[in-house]
Every structure is written in structure tokens, then in C-alpha cells.
Design a protein around this motif. Structure first.
Motif, PDB file in Angstrom:
ATOM      1  N   ALA A 351      -5.836 -12.682  11.882  1.00  0.00           N
ATOM      2  CA  ALA A 351      -6.671 -11.590  11.393  1.00  0.00           C
ATOM      3  C   ALA A 351      -5.909 -10.285  11.252  1.00  0.00           C
ATOM      4  O   ALA A 351      -6.263  -9.441  10.438  1.00  0.00           O
ATOM      5  CB  ALA A 351      -7.854 -11.379  12.339  1.00  0.00           C
ATOM      6  N   GLY A 352      -4.870 -10.095  12.040  1.00  0.00           N
ATOM      7  CA  GLY A 352      -4.215  -8.800  12.085  1.00  0.00           C
ATOM      8  C   GLY A 352      -3.259  -8.524  10.964  1.00  0.00           C
ATOM      9  O   GLY A 352      -3.081  -7.378  10.554  1.00  0.00           O
ATOM     10  N   VAL A 353      -2.624  -9.553  10.443  1.00  0.00           N
ATOM     11  CA  VAL A 353      -1.588  -9.324   9.441  1.00  0.00           C
ATOM     12  C   VAL A 353      -2.109  -8.606   8.206  1.00  0.00           C
ATOM     13  O   VAL A 353      -1.441  -7.709   7.683  1.00  0.00           O
ATOM     14  CB  VAL A 353      -0.893 -10.654   9.084  1.00  0.00           C
ATOM     15  CG1 VAL A 353      -0.019 -10.498   7.856  1.00  0.00           C
ATOM     16  CG2 VAL A 353      -0.048 -11.131  10.255  1.00  0.00           C
ATOM     17  N   PRO A 354      -3.285  -8.975   7.669  1.00  0.00           N
ATOM     18  CA  PRO A 354      -3.760  -8.213   6.506  1.00  0.00           C
ATOM     19  C   PRO A 354      -3.900  -6.721   6.778  1.00  0.00           C
ATOM     20  O   PRO A 354      -3.634  -5.893   5.908  1.00  0.00           O
ATOM     21  CB  PRO A 354      -5.113  -8.866   6.197  1.00  0.00           C
ATOM     22  CG  PRO A 354      -4.967 -10.255   6.707  1.00  0.00           C
ATOM     23  CD  PRO A 354      -4.148 -10.119   7.952  1.00  0.00           C
ATOM     24  N   TYR A 355      -4.333  -6.369   8.001  1.00  0.00           N
ATOM     25  CA  TYR A 355      -4.436  -4.945   8.335  1.00  0.00           C
ATOM     26  C   TYR A 355      -3.059  -4.320   8.471  1.00  0.00           C
ATOM     27  O   TYR A 355      -2.856  -3.147   8.144  1.00  0.00           O
ATOM     28  CB  TYR A 355      -5.246  -4.781   9.623  1.00  0.00           C
ATOM     29  CG  TYR A 355      -6.704  -5.038   9.393  1.00  0.00           C
ATOM     30  CD1 TYR A 355      -7.555  -4.010   9.019  1.00  0.00           C
ATOM     31  CD2 TYR A 355      -7.218  -6.323   9.495  1.00  0.00           C
ATOM     32  CE1 TYR A 355      -8.896  -4.251   8.778  1.00  0.00           C
ATOM     33  CE2 TYR A 355      -8.555  -6.580   9.258  1.00  0.00           C
ATOM     34  CZ  TYR A 355      -9.392  -5.543   8.893  1.00  0.00           C
ATOM     35  OH  TYR A 355     -10.708  -5.793   8.645  1.00  0.00           O
ATOM     36  N   LEU A 356      -2.129  -5.103   8.937  1.00  0.00           N
ATOM     37  CA  LEU A 356      -0.750  -4.650   8.973  1.00  0.00           C
ATOM     38  C   LEU A 356      -0.278  -4.322   7.561  1.00  0.00           C
ATOM     39  O   LEU A 356       0.356  -3.285   7.318  1.00  0.00           O
ATOM     40  CB  LEU A 356       0.123  -5.751   9.588  1.00  0.00           C
ATOM     41  CG  LEU A 356       1.608  -5.466   9.721  1.00  0.00           C
ATOM     42  CD1 LEU A 356       1.873  -4.643  10.977  1.00  0.00           C
ATOM     43  CD2 LEU A 356       2.375  -6.773   9.793  1.00  0.00           C
ATOM     44  N   MET A 357      -0.617  -5.196   6.621  1.00  0.00           N
ATOM     45  CA  MET A 357      -0.218  -4.964   5.239  1.00  0.00           C
ATOM     46  C   MET A 357      -0.916  -3.734   4.663  1.00  0.00           C
ATOM     47  O   MET A 357      -0.336  -2.995   3.872  1.00  0.00           O
ATOM     48  CB  MET A 357      -0.537  -6.198   4.393  1.00  0.00           C
ATOM     49  CG  MET A 357       0.311  -7.413   4.725  1.00  0.00           C
ATOM     50  SD  MET A 357       2.086  -7.074   4.534  1.00  0.00           S
ATOM     51  CE  MET A 357       2.168  -6.758   2.769  1.00  0.00           C
ATOM     52  N   GLU A 358      -2.164  -3.527   5.063  1.00  0.00           N
ATOM     53  CA  GLU A 358      -2.857  -2.326   4.606  1.00  0.00           C
ATOM     54  C   GLU A 358      -2.133  -1.067   5.078  1.00  0.00           C
ATOM     55  O   GLU A 358      -1.968  -0.108   4.322  1.00  0.00           O
ATOM     56  CB  GLU A 358      -4.298  -2.326   5.119  1.00  0.00           C
ATOM     57  CG  GLU A 358      -5.215  -3.303   4.408  1.00  0.00           C
ATOM     58  CD  GLU A 358      -6.636  -3.194   4.905  1.00  0.00           C
ATOM     59  OE1 GLU A 358      -6.939  -2.207   5.605  1.00  0.00           O
ATOM     60  OE2 GLU A 358      -7.437  -4.094   4.592  1.00  0.00           O
ATOM     61  N   ARG A 359      -1.693  -1.086   6.328  1.00  0.00           N
ATOM     62  CA  ARG A 359      -0.979   0.081   6.851  1.00  0.00           C
ATOM     63  C   ARG A 359       0.356   0.254   6.133  1.00  0.00           C
ATOM     64  O   ARG A 359       0.792   1.376   5.862  1.00  0.00           O
ATOM     65  CB  ARG A 359      -0.770  -0.061   8.357  1.00  0.00           C
ATOM     66  CG  ARG A 359      -2.046   0.130   9.153  1.00  0.00           C
ATOM     67  CD  ARG A 359      -1.780   0.165  10.643  1.00  0.00           C
ATOM     68  NE  ARG A 359      -0.973   1.307  11.065  1.00  0.00           N
ATOM     69  CZ  ARG A 359      -1.431   2.544  11.216  1.00  0.00           C
ATOM     70  NH1 ARG A 359      -2.695   2.822  10.955  1.00  0.00           N
ATOM     71  NH2 ARG A 359      -0.634   3.511  11.624  1.00  0.00           N
ATOM     72  N   TYR A 360       0.987  -0.849   5.838  1.00  0.00           N
ATOM     73  CA  TYR A 360       2.259  -0.761   5.108  1.00  0.00           C
ATOM     74  C   TYR A 360       2.037  -0.134   3.731  1.00  0.00           C
ATOM     75  O   TYR A 360       2.756   0.779   3.322  1.00  0.00           O
ATOM     76  CB  TYR A 360       2.869  -2.154   4.975  1.00  0.00           C
ATOM     77  CG  TYR A 360       3.938  -2.246   3.912  1.00  0.00           C
ATOM     78  CD1 TYR A 360       5.094  -1.460   3.976  1.00  0.00           C
ATOM     79  CD2 TYR A 360       3.794  -3.112   2.826  1.00  0.00           C
ATOM     80  CE1 TYR A 360       6.076  -1.537   2.994  1.00  0.00           C
ATOM     81  CE2 TYR A 360       4.761  -3.191   1.850  1.00  0.00           C
ATOM     82  CZ  TYR A 360       5.901  -2.411   1.927  1.00  0.00           C
ATOM     83  OH  TYR A 360       6.864  -2.480   0.956  1.00  0.00           O
ATOM     84  N   HIS A 361       1.027  -0.625   3.002  1.00  0.00           N
ATOM     85  CA  HIS A 361       0.788  -0.110   1.653  1.00  0.00           C
ATOM     86  C   HIS A 361       0.289   1.336   1.672  1.00  0.00           C
ATOM     87  O   HIS A 361       0.435   2.049   0.673  1.00  0.00           O
ATOM     88  CB  HIS A 361      -0.225  -1.002   0.935  1.00  0.00           C
ATOM     89  CG  HIS A 361       0.329  -2.352   0.555  1.00  0.00           C
ATOM     90  ND1 HIS A 361       1.452  -2.502  -0.221  1.00  0.00           N
ATOM     91  CD2 HIS A 361      -0.084  -3.609   0.886  1.00  0.00           C
ATOM     92  CE1 HIS A 361       1.710  -3.779  -0.389  1.00  0.00           C
ATOM     93  NE2 HIS A 361       0.802  -4.483   0.278  1.00  0.00           N
ATOM     94  N   ALA A 362      -0.298   1.749   2.796  1.00  0.00           N
ATOM     95  CA  ALA A 362      -0.792   3.127   2.880  1.00  0.00           C
ATOM     96  C   ALA A 362       0.293   4.112   3.304  1.00  0.00           C
ATOM     97  O   ALA A 362       0.102   5.325   3.195  1.00  0.00           O
ATOM     98  CB  ALA A 362      -1.955   3.204   3.868  1.00  0.00           C
ATOM     99  N   ALA A 363       1.421   3.613   3.796  1.00  0.00           N
ATOM    100  CA  ALA A 363       2.492   4.502   4.273  1.00  0.00           C
ATOM    101  C   ALA A 363       3.083   5.284   3.102  1.00  0.00           C
ATOM    102  O   ALA A 363       3.192   4.783   1.982  1.00  0.00           O
ATOM    103  CB  ALA A 363       3.568   3.685   4.978  1.00  0.00           C
ATOM    104  N   ARG A 364       3.501   6.505   3.387  1.00  0.00           N
ATOM    105  CA  ARG A 364       4.065   7.379   2.359  1.00  0.00           C
ATOM    106  C   ARG A 364       5.277   8.112   2.916  1.00  0.00           C
ATOM    107  O   ARG A 364       5.493   8.191   4.124  1.00  0.00           O
ATOM    108  CB  ARG A 364       3.019   8.409   1.891  1.00  0.00           C
ATOM    109  CG  ARG A 364       1.804   7.821   1.201  1.00  0.00           C
ATOM    110  CD  ARG A 364       2.172   7.255  -0.169  1.00  0.00           C
ATOM    111  NE  ARG A 364       1.001   6.767  -0.876  1.00  0.00           N
ATOM    112  CZ  ARG A 364       0.528   5.533  -0.781  1.00  0.00           C
ATOM    113  NH1 ARG A 364       1.131   4.670   0.033  1.00  0.00           N
ATOM    114  NH2 ARG A 364      -0.533   5.154  -1.472  1.00  0.00           N
TER     115      ARG A 364
END
Length: 725
Positions: A351-364
Motif C-alpha cells: 500500500a505504501g509504495v504508491p504514496y511514495l511515488m506521489e511524494r516523489y512526483h510532488a517533489a520540487r
């Protein structure tokens, strides 16, 4: 008549009053649906209560129908507490029954169409469970709140959006509640567990097994409690009330207590049974809603929840892991979870990896730069533990001019706070590595730690970076930082990566650093590469000669070859002065043979002899292949004294005979060397080691032992079939 009637009973209907309980059960249905079902029921009775098979046969025989409803469809239309999806099916069934009952068909058809339309508009809250079964998108975070699983190796394209489900202890308890609901008894169950422990997925697995006709209602808008209170009177029988994160429904003051009261009334209303109320809570929220306090703000909620808690563990038990392993699923997501989930926290990983990816894509900005530097480091040759200094010095190179010139002084602290935050039960994008290393090991070096903080990039982003950034070349800052901060064992691979991308200068810098740390293979590459660019400059050769380690005989041999080929004669002499023959490892006879060969070609006869003497005296006798290769090498080198010294150690008596092929090679080497007595002694050891075929071959006694041998070693006498019991 034969077959099942609409009550599911075999045989003809004996007494129409037996339908009355079913009719009473419709009291809580939406009015239009209740009227539609009662009208169909009335015409069904007037037609003589035919069996389902009779009705289906009549439908098939009707030439006016284009595609007659099936027997199962007839059963659903007449009995289920839901609006049939097809108006045409309802009209067809009503028409067939009306003809048998001699009713006015047009009037009946018009009334059925009217009621069907009204019922369709007010069929009770929620959607059919079958809708969720047919479209998994409705299950995910935008629908029921199930966390989407990670997409390993394109799993979403090959498999279901949700991975295979492994049933555990809590599923059995939940199944008991769901089973009672299937049998007509309303119930409630609340799964209590930490984040991403599989609560919502477990609820869905219980719901998906409910029969067609059940609906699922997930009240959300405008707010969770307001949605429940607004539509609670419209809940029909066979409805699942879905309260994912139930604290949002039961917690707010004062609406939460009103919701709890309404749900308790629903569960105790026989006219609307069965209904199934399902919820999830974190342990803290369960405690908040069930703890007595002053003032007692959640007394009604506590009464609703009391006795209906089902706990979920944070991790799979050993039995759960065994079941997961036994399932032998081809789904790469489950395989990844088994291999990588920390402390058996399989659901958190999934369950956690998709949220990890969300944080990655949100990083700036600098945060994203830090992540990309870590991704590039891993894919281009860094080990698991990446020095923070490397990432810090590399990150500015990934920024645009605007981002760089507006970079704040605290950018690193902010970036680290972001990338180290855990994501739904799994480690964050980067994890700080404990510098103390292993524990409870006697080989642990106390007081030793790597210089400066090191971070590890999470596995999934590591894989993602290798795919998504495969054709991107990191900026100059990355390579310069790598040369200064990368671990010495990673420098060679990083240098190769730079050279393969045309970054010759960066490659040379990295390989020079690697050579400084004693990497002899890299020293050879450094000399080769720079000779192609600057053929007359022997400084790289001098650097390699001075710093290369002498441990690896094959690498030393290759370096000597390159020095000779590039005309670096002085450097050849300088390397020989360091006396590789006295310092090189003897672990691999093939590598020793290669160094002996190059030493002879270089006319370093004294060093070749010294190496041969060391090898003959110190090479392990346990491996017959190594001994055979060494004998062959010494013979080829004309090192007769060293051959004699090796044979004096009696390898035939000490070598292992586990490998038949290696034993055969040693036997041949002994014979070629003229060591016939040792060859014979080794041959005598073969039968007891299970290599009788070799014994026959090398002992040249096939005729003598035609019928085998006796345990004492003597030849077996002639025997035939009749001698066997």
C-alpha cells in the motif's frame, strides 16, 4: 409443475400464504421497488405459481422476444431486493405471466414500466456490489479507500489492480459476520489496525462474496456524518454501509452521536434486515470513541461499537507468510513484498509504495534534485549506502538557474525532512543508515563508522530511476562529487559508466581515484584509455604502477601486458621491482598461471620461478581441479623442481573426490607428469567415493571386474539372473 418456485422451494406451490413472509420483508424497501415486486408477485400467483424452469421455457417459446431472459434472470427479477438492470427483461417476464393468468397485458406492461422507472430513480442508497466487482477503479482511494498496490514490472497491465488476497485470522471472524448477513441477520464489524495493515481490503474481500442484489453505500458528501444522516432513512435491505475511517462519521460533535444512534436503529429494524455496517479505525481512534470520559461525548458510539472490534496485526505471522509462499502467485507485486517488506509488513509495503511515488512526483527544486542525484548514483554504480556529501554537492547541478539563485541556506534540511518522511508504513524516499552497522556479530568492528552520514534510496524508486532515467546523463556536479565522495569500491563502475557515455574526463578522474585505492583492474583500464588520447604521456602508467594493488594475479598480469603494449617499459620495470610474485594471491591457479605466463614473456624469470615455488608450496590440495591446473601450469613453465615439490605434498592422498570431473583431470595431470604411483593411489580411492566408472576407466581393469567387485575390493565372481532372490 417441477423445479424451484420463487421461494427457492422444490415442487409446486401448496399454499399461496407461504409467500406472505417474503411480502412482509419488503416493507422497508423504497416504495416504487416494493410496488413493482408486489405487482410481479401478484401476477405470478395468478399464473399458478409456475416454476422458474416453466417461466424460462415460456420466455424462450415467445417469438416476439429478441433474446429471452435466462432462468437466473427470472429468479433475480422476482425475488431480489434490487431494481433489475433491464426494463425489457421485467416486461417480458410480466407479459409471460400475464398471458398465463389471463390478465390485460398492455395495462400490466405500462404499469411495470412506470414502476420500474420510479424504482430505478429511488432504488435505495448505494450501488450494486456487482458494480464494484466489475470495475476495480471504484475500490481504490477515490472510491472505497483501498490503497492501490505498487505496480512492479507492469503488474497492473498483466494482473488485477489489486494483488491476490491471502486470507488471515481476522478474515475468518469478519466472514462470520458477513455470513450471518447473507443469511438475513443484520450485523456490524469494525476492523482496527494501524495504517496500511489491510483493513479496507479485508472489508472488501468480505463484501465481494455477497450475492447479487446487495448494494454498497459509501456516504461522503457534503461531509461524512451529514451524508449518513441525510440518506439513512433510504437504506434498503441487503445494503452494506461502508464507513472507512469511521472516526470521520462517529467522531464529530454532535453529529457523530446522531450517526451512531441512526445506525443502531438501522441494525435493529427487522423491516430493513439484513444490512451490514462495516468500518475501519486506527487503534487511537478506537480508543477515543470507546473510552469513558467526563463529559462522555461518545456514549452512543461506544454502545454501537462495543463487542464488534476485530483487530488486525501490523505484520503477517509466520503462518501467513507460509501461506503467501505456498500460494506461489505469479504476481510480481507479491513476490516483491515477500522479498522486500520489512518485518513481514506485506500490506504496508504493497500500500505504501504508491504514496511514495506521489511524494516523489510532488517533489520540487532542491528536494527533487537530491532524489535524482540518489537515483543516478544507484543506477550508475553506487552501492546501497550513498554518502550525503555526494548528494549535497551533486544536487545544485540538477537545478535551473532560477532555482539555483533562489536556493535558501536551509535547503538541505528541508529536503532531508521531506525525503526521509515515511510513506504509509514503508520507509521514505531516503533512509538514514545506522553507522554502527551489524550487531550481535563477533566480527563487528567497534567504534568504526563510515565518514559522514549515508542514506539509502528506497528499492522501488531505485528501480523506477533505472527505468525512467536510463537515457539521462547527470550534470558535471554529479561526477565531480562522485570522484570526491563515492566509496572506493564504487569508483571503477562509476568510471566505466562515464566512459560509456562519452564523459572521458570524468571517467579518467574516477578511475584515477579508484587506482589510488589499489584497484588494479581499473589501473589497466586507466592506462589503456589515456594512451588512446595521449600516446606519449606515460604519467598514467606511472600512476598505475605506483598505486595498483598486487593481490590479484590476473589483474597484475593484465596490467603488465598493457604496460608492455603501450611502450611503458620503465613502468614495467617499476612494477616488477614491487615484486608481484611475492605478494599475489594463490587462491586461483588459473590466475596464477596467467601471471606466470606474462612474467615469462616479460623475461622476469626469477620472479616466475619464485611464484612457481610459492604456488607449489602453498596452493591448497583440497580441490583436485586446482592441483591439476597447477601441475599443468608448472610443466608448461618448465618448473620441474616445483612439480617435484608439489608432488612431495602427496595431493593424491589429500584431494577431495566430490567432483568426478575434477578427479579425472587430476588423474590425467598426474600421469602426464609421470607420477604413476600417485595416479594409482588416487585411482584406488575412487570406488569408495562413488566413482567406480572412473576406477574402471583409469585402472584399466574392466575385464577383471566385469561383474563388479565385493566390498573387500576383490573381483566379484560371475553371476546371473538365477543367482538373485
Amino acid at each position: 409443475m417441477s423445479g424451484d418456485n420463487v421461494d427457492g422451494l422444490s415442487g409446486p406451490k401448496e399454499n399461496p400464504k407461504r409467500h406472505q413472509p417474503l411480502k412482509q420483508a419488503r416493507v422497508g424497501w423504497p416504495p416504487a421497488l416494493r410496488e413493482l415486486k408486489e405487482l410481479l408477485y401478484e401476477v405470478y400467483l395468478a399464473a399458478g405459481a409456475p416454476s422458474l424452469d416453466d417461466i424460462a421455457a415460456a420466455l424462450r417459446a415467445d417469438d416476439d422476444l429478441d433474446g429471452a431472459p435466462s432462468r437466473d434472470t427470472v429468479h433475480r427479477v422476482l425475488t431480489r431486493a434490487s431494481v433489475p438492470p433491464s426494463q425489457a427483461d421485467v416486461v417480458a417476464i410480466a407479459t409471460v405471466l400475464a398471458r398465463r393468468a389471463v390478465w390485460d397485458v398492455p395495462d400490466l406492461t405500462g404499469r411495470v414500466c412506470e414502476l420500474w422507472g420510479r424504482a430505478r430513480m429511488a432504488q435505495g442508497v448505494g450501488r450494486p456490489v456487482s458494480d464494484f466487482r466489475d470495475d476495480e477503479r471504484l475500490l481504490l482511494d477515490g472510491g472505497l479507500g483501498i490503497h492501490p498496490a505498487l505496480d512492479t514490472d507492469g503488474a497492473h497491465e498483466q494482473f488485477s489492480v489489486l494483488p491476490d488476497y491471502i486470507r488471515r485470522e481476522h478474515d475468518a471472524r469478519l466472514g462470520t459476520v458477513a455470513g450471518a448477513a447473507r443469511d438475513g441477520c443484520s450485523g456490524i464489524a469494525v476492523l482496527v489496525g494501524g495504517s496500511s495493515t489491510g483493513k479496507t481490503r479485508a472489508l472488501w474481500e468480505a463484501v465481494r462474496g455477497l450475492p447479487d442484489g446487495w448494494r454498497l453505500w459509501h456516504p461522503l458528501s457534503p461531509t461524512a456524518p451529514e451524508a449518513v444522516l441525510a440518506a439513512l432513512p433510504d437504506v434498503a435491505p441487503h445494503t452494506v454501509v461502508w464507513l472507512n475511517e469511521a472516526q470521520h462519521y462517529l467522531g464529530p460533535d454532535p453529529l457523530g452521536e446522531q450517526v451512531a444512534a441512526g445506525l443502531r436503529e438501522l441494525l435493529h429494524d427487522p423491516s430493513r434486515a439484513p444490512v451490514l455496517v462495516l468500518g475501519t479505525l486506527w487503534p487511537k481512534h478506537w480508543d477515543d470513541l470507546t473510552r469513558r470520559a467526563d463529559p462522555d461525548r461518545h456514549a452512543v458510539a461506544r454502545g454501537l461499537l462495543s463487542g464488534h472490534k476485530i483487530d488486525l496485526p501490523d505484520a503477517f505471522t509466520s503462518a501467513d507468510m507460509a501461506a503467501l509462499d505456498a500460494a506461489n502467485s505469479a504476481d510480481p507485486r507479491l513476490k516483491a513484498a515477500v522479498q522486500r517488506a520489512d518485518d513481514a509488513q506485506v500490506t504496508q509495503f504493497l500500500a505504501g509504495v504508491p504514496y511514495l511515488m506521489e511524494r516523489y512526483h510532488a517533489a520540487r527544486g532542491a528536494t527533487l534534485a537530491l532524489i535524482h542525484a540518489a537515483m543516478d548514483a544507484r543506477r550508475l554504480g553506487a552501492g546501497l549506502h550513498i554518502p550525503l556529501d555526494w548528494l549535497t554537492d551533486a544536487a545544485p547541478g540538477y537545478l535551473t538557474n532560477t532555482e539555483y539563485h533562489t536556493l535558501g541556506t536551509d535547503w538541505l534540511a528541508q529536503a532531508l525532512e521531506y525525503v526521509t518522511a515515511r510513506c504509509n508504513g514503508i520507509p521514505g524516499i531516503l533512509t538514514l543508515i545506522n553507522p554502527s552497522g551489524a550487531r550481535n556479530q563477533r566480527t563487528r568492528r567497534l567504534g568504526h563508522s563510515p565518514q559522514g552520514p549515508h542514506y539509502m534510496l528506497t528499492d522501488y524508486l531505485d528501480q523506477h530511476g533505472r527505468r525512467q532515467r536510463a537515457e539521462l546523463i547527470p550534470p558535471v556536479d554529479f561526477w565531480q562529487a562522485a570522484a570526491h565522495h563515492a566509496h572506493p569500491t564504487n569508483l571503477a563502475e562509476l568510471g566505466r559508466a562515464a566512459w560509456d557515455r562519452g564523459l572521458y574526463r570524468d571517467s579518467a578522474q574516477l578511475h584515477k581515484k579508484a587506482t589510488t585505492h589499489g584497484n588494479t583492474h581499473t589501473a589497466e583500464i586507466l592506462v589503456q584509455h589515456l594512451h588512446t588520447l595521449h600516446p606519449t604521456d606515460h604519467r598514467p602508467a606511472q600512476w598505475a604502477t605506483t598505486h595498483a594493488s598486487l593481490d590479484d594475479p590476473y589483474a597484475v598480469a593484465e596490467l603488465l601486458e598493457v604496460l608492455r603494449e603501450t611502450g611503458a617499459d620503465e613502468q614495467v620495470t617499476a612494477l616488477l621491482v614491487r615484486d608481484p610474485a611475492a605478494h599475489t594471491s594463490l587462491d586461483d591457479p588459473d590466475d596464477v598461471a596467467r601471471l606466470l605466463e606474462v612474467l615469462r614473456e616479460t623475461e622476469a624469470d626469477e620472479q616466475a620461478a619464485a611464484l612457481a615455488e610459492r604456488a607449489a608450496a602453498h596452493t591448497s590440495l583440497n580441490n583436485p581441479y586446482d592441483v591439476a591446473r597447477l601441475l599443468e601450469m608448472l610443466r608448461e613453465a618448465g618448473a620441474d623442481e616445483q612439480v617435484t615439490a608439489l608432488l612431495a605434498r602427496d595431493p593424491a592422498a589429500h584431494t577431495s573426490l566430490d567432483d568426478a570431473n575434477a578427479a579425472a583431470r587430476l588423474l590425467r595431470a598426474l600421469r602426464e607428469t609421470g607420477a604413476d604411483e600417485q595416479a594409482a593411489a588416487l585411482t584406488e580411492r575412487l570406488p569408495a567415493a562413488g566413482h567406480f566408472d572412473l576406477f574402471i576407466e583409469f585402472g584399466e581393469n574392466q575385464e577383471h571386474l566385469q561383474f563388479g567387485r565385493e566390498p573387500d575390493g576383490s573381483a566379484a565372481p560371475s553371476w546371473a539372473w538365477n543367482d538373485l532372490d
